[in-house]
Design a protein around this motif. Sequence first.
Motif, PDB file in Angstrom:
ATOM      1  N   PRO A 176       0.829  -1.205   0.000  1.00 37.95           N
ATOM      2  CA  PRO A 176       0.000   0.000   0.000  1.00 37.95           C
ATOM      3  C   PRO A 176       0.868   1.262   0.000  1.00 37.95           C
ATOM      4  O   PRO A 176       1.761   1.394   0.846  1.00 37.95           O
ATOM      5  N   PRO A 177       0.633   2.176  -0.919  1.00 43.28           N
ATOM      6  CA  PRO A 177       1.473   3.378  -1.048  1.00 43.28           C
ATOM      7  C   PRO A 177       1.077   4.461  -0.058  1.00 43.28           C
ATOM      8  O   PRO A 177       0.663   5.572  -0.442  1.00 43.28           O
ATOM      9  N   LEU A 178       1.244   4.174   1.223  1.00 38.24           N
ATOM     10  CA  LEU A 178       0.783   5.090   2.270  1.00 38.24           C
ATOM     11  C   LEU A 178       1.477   6.452   2.215  1.00 38.24           C
ATOM     12  O   LEU A 178       0.858   7.483   2.496  1.00 38.24           O
ATOM     13  N   ASP A 179       2.759   6.459   1.861  1.00 42.26           N
ATOM     14  CA  ASP A 179       3.522   7.707   1.897  1.00 42.26           C
ATOM     15  C   ASP A 179       2.978   8.751   0.931  1.00 42.26           C
ATOM     16  O   ASP A 179       3.173   9.951   1.140  1.00 42.26           O
ATOM     17  N   GLY A 180       2.279   8.329  -0.114  1.00 42.41           N
ATOM     18  CA  GLY A 180       1.788   9.260  -1.118  1.00 42.41           C
ATOM     19  C   GLY A 180       0.704  10.203  -0.631  1.00 42.41           C
ATOM     20  O   GLY A 180       0.441  11.225  -1.265  1.00 42.41           O
ATOM     21  N   ILE A 181       0.045   9.862   0.478  1.00 35.86           N
ATOM     22  CA  ILE A 181      -0.938  10.772   1.062  1.00 35.86           C
ATOM     23  C   ILE A 181      -0.571  11.136   2.500  1.00 35.86           C
ATOM     24  O   ILE A 181      -1.402  11.642   3.245  1.00 35.86           O
ATOM     25  N   SER A 182       0.684  10.879   2.866  1.00 31.10           N
ATOM     26  CA  SER A 182       1.099  11.238   4.224  1.00 31.10           C
ATOM     27  C   SER A 182       2.499  11.850   4.232  1.00 31.10           C
ATOM     28  O   SER A 182       2.653  13.074   4.162  1.00 31.10           O
ATOM     29  N   ASP A 183       3.529  11.031   4.288  1.00 35.07           N
ATOM     30  CA  ASP A 183       4.886  11.553   4.481  1.00 35.07           C
ATOM     31  C   ASP A 183       5.368  12.442   3.338  1.00 35.07           C
ATOM     32  O   ASP A 183       5.980  13.484   3.577  1.00 35.07           O
ATOM     33  N   ILE A 184       5.112  12.048   2.097  1.00 35.04           N
ATOM     34  CA  ILE A 184       5.627  12.828   0.958  1.00 35.04           C
ATOM     35  C   ILE A 184       4.999  14.221   0.894  1.00 35.04           C
ATOM     36  O   ILE A 184       5.723  15.226   0.829  1.00 35.04           O
TER      37      ILE A 184
END
Length: 235
Positions: free
Chosen positions: A196-204
Amino acid sequence: MPREYIDSFYLQSSTQLDQFIQFAQLFGYSELWISGFNKKPKEKGYPSLRVFLRLNLGENNETKEQLATILSKQRRNFSIISINCNTPDIAAWASQDNRVDLVTFPVLSFGKLMTRSVANLMLKFEKTLEISLASIYRLPERLYIPAFRQLAKALDITQKKHIPTVFNSGAKNIFEIRSPKELISLFQLVSNEIHPPLDGISDIPMELRKRNMVKISPDYVSPGIYRIYHNFEEE
């Protein structure tokens, strides 16, 4: 510390704001980037949600010269600036301009305009790719497959080049808002990612916004150059 999620909304009217914020809170977002305002709206009792202004350019087919003029005037007024690139020339220019934060493309031309040469420029000048998933919802069903193919083609390049990518709902009405889990699932389907690409809507997006708060501060001059104030009076 729990992960925080960020979404972007494109408001058509200031009357939408309260309703959009209520939905964002209900879905568990911690931060919103909103367009449609020239100055930050007054907060009305939403202490758990951070709101930042963004400026979206290129949607009216502005020329490169027109875009450059707007950027010169507006850079310090907005936390985030995104350019929708409609031509290869605009894409190459936006990928190099230090005032631009996010680069995006019309959904049915994504794979055509997100070329390897553009990707190399984005990598060199530290640009972030943006994908607003509501652009897919708005399409007629017969265009879903071409749109997915275009996005998949572009993401294949960005993943190989390790270009940071943010995705969001890009909602223009409350029916286009999606929860973080729904956005992650859809983007995972488009990108064919295993995890799951979680960083794309959080960390990045979080790191991008924090970096920009420095960029738009009065003490920022140009990359690596800041004003430093010192009191030279003798004690």
